[in-house]
Design a protein around this motif. Structure first.
Motif, PDB file in Angstrom:
ATOM      1  N   ASP A  62       0.809  -1.215   0.000  1.00  0.00           N
ATOM      2  CA  ASP A  62       0.000   0.000   0.000  1.00  0.00           C
ATOM      3  C   ASP A  62       0.844   1.266   0.000  1.00  0.00           C
ATOM      4  O   ASP A  62       0.527   2.229  -0.708  1.00  0.00           O
ATOM      5  CB  ASP A  62      -0.949   0.013   1.206  1.00  0.00           C
ATOM      6  N   PHE A  99       0.478   4.215  -2.793  1.00  0.00           N
ATOM      7  CA  PHE A  99       0.159   5.610  -2.495  1.00  0.00           C
ATOM      8  C   PHE A  99       1.312   6.538  -2.855  1.00  0.00           C
ATOM      9  O   PHE A  99       1.085   7.663  -3.312  1.00  0.00           O
ATOM     10  CB  PHE A  99      -0.224   5.760  -1.023  1.00  0.00           C
ATOM     11  N   THR A 131      -6.127  12.381  -1.237  1.00  0.00           N
ATOM     12  CA  THR A 131      -4.698  12.126  -1.033  1.00  0.00           C
ATOM     13  C   THR A 131      -3.827  13.113  -1.809  1.00  0.00           C
ATOM     14  O   THR A 131      -2.632  13.239  -1.523  1.00  0.00           O
ATOM     15  CB  THR A 131      -4.327  10.692  -1.438  1.00  0.00           C
ATOM     16  N   GLN A 170       0.500  11.005   7.844  1.00  0.00           N
ATOM     17  CA  GLN A 170      -0.494  10.135   8.478  1.00  0.00           C
ATOM     18  C   GLN A 170      -0.469  10.289   9.997  1.00  0.00           C
ATOM     19  O   GLN A 170      -1.526  10.372  10.642  1.00  0.00           O
ATOM     20  CB  GLN A 170      -0.225   8.679   8.113  1.00  0.00           C
ATOM     21  N   HIS A 184      -2.254   4.769   4.678  1.00  0.00           N
ATOM     22  CA  HIS A 184      -3.526   4.472   4.016  1.00  0.00           C
ATOM     23  C   HIS A 184      -4.376   5.734   3.993  1.00  0.00           C
ATOM     24  O   HIS A 184      -4.260   6.597   4.874  1.00  0.00           O
ATOM     25  CB  HIS A 184      -4.274   3.350   4.737  1.00  0.00           C
ATOM     26  N   GLU A 185      -5.271   5.815   2.977  1.00  0.00           N
ATOM     27  CA  GLU A 185      -6.067   7.033   2.837  1.00  0.00           C
ATOM     28  C   GLU A 185      -7.020   7.278   3.990  1.00  0.00           C
ATOM     29  O   GLU A 185      -7.464   8.399   4.220  1.00  0.00           O
ATOM     30  CB  GLU A 185      -6.879   7.007   1.536  1.00  0.00           C
ATOM     31  N   LYS A 193     -12.893   8.007   0.557  1.00  0.00           N
ATOM     32  CA  LYS A 193     -13.079   6.657   0.032  1.00  0.00           C
ATOM     33  C   LYS A 193     -14.547   6.502  -0.336  1.00  0.00           C
ATOM     34  O   LYS A 193     -15.427   7.111   0.281  1.00  0.00           O
ATOM     35  CB  LYS A 193     -12.667   5.595   1.063  1.00  0.00           C
ATOM     36  N   TRP A 240      -4.405  -4.735  10.978  1.00  0.00           N
ATOM     37  CA  TRP A 240      -4.237  -3.723   9.967  1.00  0.00           C
ATOM     38  C   TRP A 240      -5.018  -2.447  10.307  1.00  0.00           C
ATOM     39  O   TRP A 240      -5.180  -2.110  11.460  1.00  0.00           O
ATOM     40  CB  TRP A 240      -4.577  -4.279   8.583  1.00  0.00           C
ATOM     41  N   HIS A 241      -5.537  -1.767   9.300  1.00  0.00           N
ATOM     42  CA  HIS A 241      -6.098  -0.422   9.484  1.00  0.00           C
ATOM     43  C   HIS A 241      -7.621  -0.394   9.483  1.00  0.00           C
ATOM     44  O   HIS A 241      -8.213   0.684   9.579  1.00  0.00           O
ATOM     45  CB  HIS A 241      -5.615   0.482   8.347  1.00  0.00           C
ATOM     46  N   TYR A 242      -8.262  -1.535   9.379  1.00  0.00           N
ATOM     47  CA  TYR A 242      -9.699  -1.552   9.108  1.00  0.00           C
ATOM     48  C   TYR A 242     -10.552  -1.049  10.275  1.00  0.00           C
ATOM     49  O   TYR A 242     -11.720  -0.709  10.084  1.00  0.00           O
ATOM     50  CB  TYR A 242     -10.142  -2.964   8.725  1.00  0.00           C
TER      51      TYR A 242
END
Length: 492
Positions: A66, A70, A103, A123, A169-170, A204, A335-337
């Motif tokens: 990722d 990006f 972004t 970030q 991540h966005e 998103k 992760w980022h979820y």
């Protein structure tokens, strides 16, 4: 002053006293809540988040491709070009993958400091900034001590730590937008909530539904205020207008992003992630996995009390798309979820705490008084097994000799070269200066270099033979090997 949390004796604009009539005593001290608290908390978190992500990058502990994707997109933005990410396919426009034009705001910083570290620092700043409205709201509603406790629970929450640990991540842009918007919602500043919520659709494609959920939360809060307020209180027309606008706008924005914008930028003319829901696998989330994830989201962060606030419904769209997916990566706590859920549940907790003193249940009032300290303690205790704990270990700040050797090997690939890569750590060192493709997805382009991560001990001659099969007519020789990283160079 918020009608849902009206104390017996209204505090002045700079105090945080709130008297709980059911208890007959102050929730908080009568001391003024320092206005700088939210900012020094955010500053401390920024330093911690930056240290965590940058030290991981320096040790080549990249988790995913990722950050390379990006960086490629932001690099092209910085040069006033369409956001192409070759890792998603040669010439692939990133807006055809996820609709995240926000972004582009990183591009000016990247133009000045062209490095993946720039993305990580941005970030960290966005995550830290999101703590400002969380602490400010909690201090205003609950007092300085409880406000700081909520801030600690938020800043050290497992969802944010996992996201900071996961490169870039966005969703980092969603964090302050959500937090500022929901702070305004709880304070009944409807127009402010509107303006903070609208840009979420640029983060998103699925967040348009979250915007609609913010609108629904406003409508529910307005209804709650009338139900618990004096008899005959009129409808708040501003709340109903803003809530309705957000519902309609959010749903329309997601529909347009999914049905029009993304397909128009995608070579296939469709949205590539539909197969995560309606095809590609028959897997469904096991009930125990769903229950465990929900408990992690709600129990250590809010003691389940967030469920008493209408704000909690803002989490439903994110949970829904994850749980109906066939991809098990979306179901868990890694992760980022889960990051975007943290401002929602902590602000919902603050709203619930601010109204808990009206409960006729004595146990609930006692529970609510102690909960800020409990969730702060839980966040700190859990951190012993979470990423921020690594900042206490000396090895975190040392670059292993093997990493330095690998970087020297990758530095032998010249700037501007075309590279086919399967090693995500190598990608993080190359996307800023080379044209990098994902392994096996060069679509007819013959790369000048190939870098692979080889963990199974395959001999170099097999790697060379595989490269020749993928790229007929080309021959590759070994450039070098360092640990599990192998670099091949196309023969002249």
């Amino acid at each position: 002053m918020d009608s849902a949390a009206a104390p017996v004796s209204a505090p002045g604009p700079d105090t945080d006293t709130a008297i709980a009539p059911a208890e007959g005593r102050a929730w908080t001290s009568t001391l003024r809540a320092p206005r700088l608290d939210p900012y020094w908390v955010a500053g401390a978190l920024f330093l911690l988040y930056t240290a965590l992500s940058v030290t991981r990058h320096r040790r080549m502990l990249t988790m995913s491709w990722d950050i390379g994707i990006f960086e490629q997109a932001i690099r092209t933005y910085a040069h006033f070009q369409a956001p192409v990410a070759d890792l998603k396919g040669p010439g692939a426009n990133i807006l055809g993958d996820h609709f995240s034009p926000i972004t582009a705001l990183v591009a000016p910083f990247y133009r000045l400091f062209p490095s993946p570290v720039t993305l990580l620092v941005v970030q960290a700043a966005l995550f830290a900034l999101s703590a400002v409205p969380v602490v400010r709201l909690a201090a205003g509603k609950l007092g300085r001590t409880r406000g700081l406790a909520i801030g600690i629970a938020y800043g050290f929450s497992w969802g944010i730590q996992r996201a900071v640990d996961f490169d870039f991540h966005e969703i980092a842009f969603a964090m302050p937008l959500l937090a500022f918007s929901l702070e305004a919602v709880v304070r009944r500043r409807w127009r402010t909530a509107l303006w903070w919520a609208l840009p979420l659709v640029l983060v998103k494609e699925d967040l348009g539904v979250t915007v609609a959920a913010i609108g629904a939360a406003i409508l529910l809060l307005e209804r709650r205020d009338r139900r618990h307020g004096p008899d005959g209180i009129p409808r708040d027309t501003t709340a109903t207008t803003v809530g309705g606008i957000l519902v309609v706008f959010g749903l329309a924005a997601s529909a347009l992003a999914l049905g029009v914008a993304i397909p128009s930028f995608n070579n296939t003319g469709s949205y590539g992630y539909w197969n995560k829901i309606d095809g590609g696998s028959t897997a469904t989330i096991p009930p125990l996995t769903a229950a465990r994830t929900l408990l992690w989201i709600l129990l250590p962060t809010t003691g389940l009390l967030a469920l008493r606030s209408p704000v909690a419904i803002v989490a439903l769209p994110t949970l829904a798309w994850r749980f109906v997916s066939h991809d098990d990566h979306y179901w868990g706590t890694d992760w980022h979820y889960n990051a975007v859920l943290m401002p929602i549940v902590l602000i919902a907790l603050t709203d619930a705490l601010a109204t808990a003193h009206r409960s006729p249940r004595a146990w609930l009032r006692r529970y609510a008084r102690q909960l800020p300290a409990a969730v702060a303690g839980a966040a700190l205790a859990l951190s012993a097994s979470l990423p921020l704990y690594t900042l206490t270990e000396p090895a975190t700040y040392e670059i292993p000799a093997s990493v330095k050797a690998t970087e020297r090997l990758l530095a032998r690939i010249p700037d501007g070269a075309t590279v086919e890569a399967s090693d995500v750590a190598a990608i993080s060192r190359l996307t800023g200066r080379c044209r990098v493709f994902w392994f096996g997805d060069t679509q007819g382009i013959t790369p000048s270099y190939i870098t692979e991560r080889v963990d199974d001990g395959r001999p170099v001659k097999d790697l060379v033979a595989d490269a020749a099969r993928r790229h007929p007519g080309a021959r590759y020789d070994l450039l070098g090997v360092e640990g599990t990283t192998v670099v091949l160079k196309r023969a002249a």
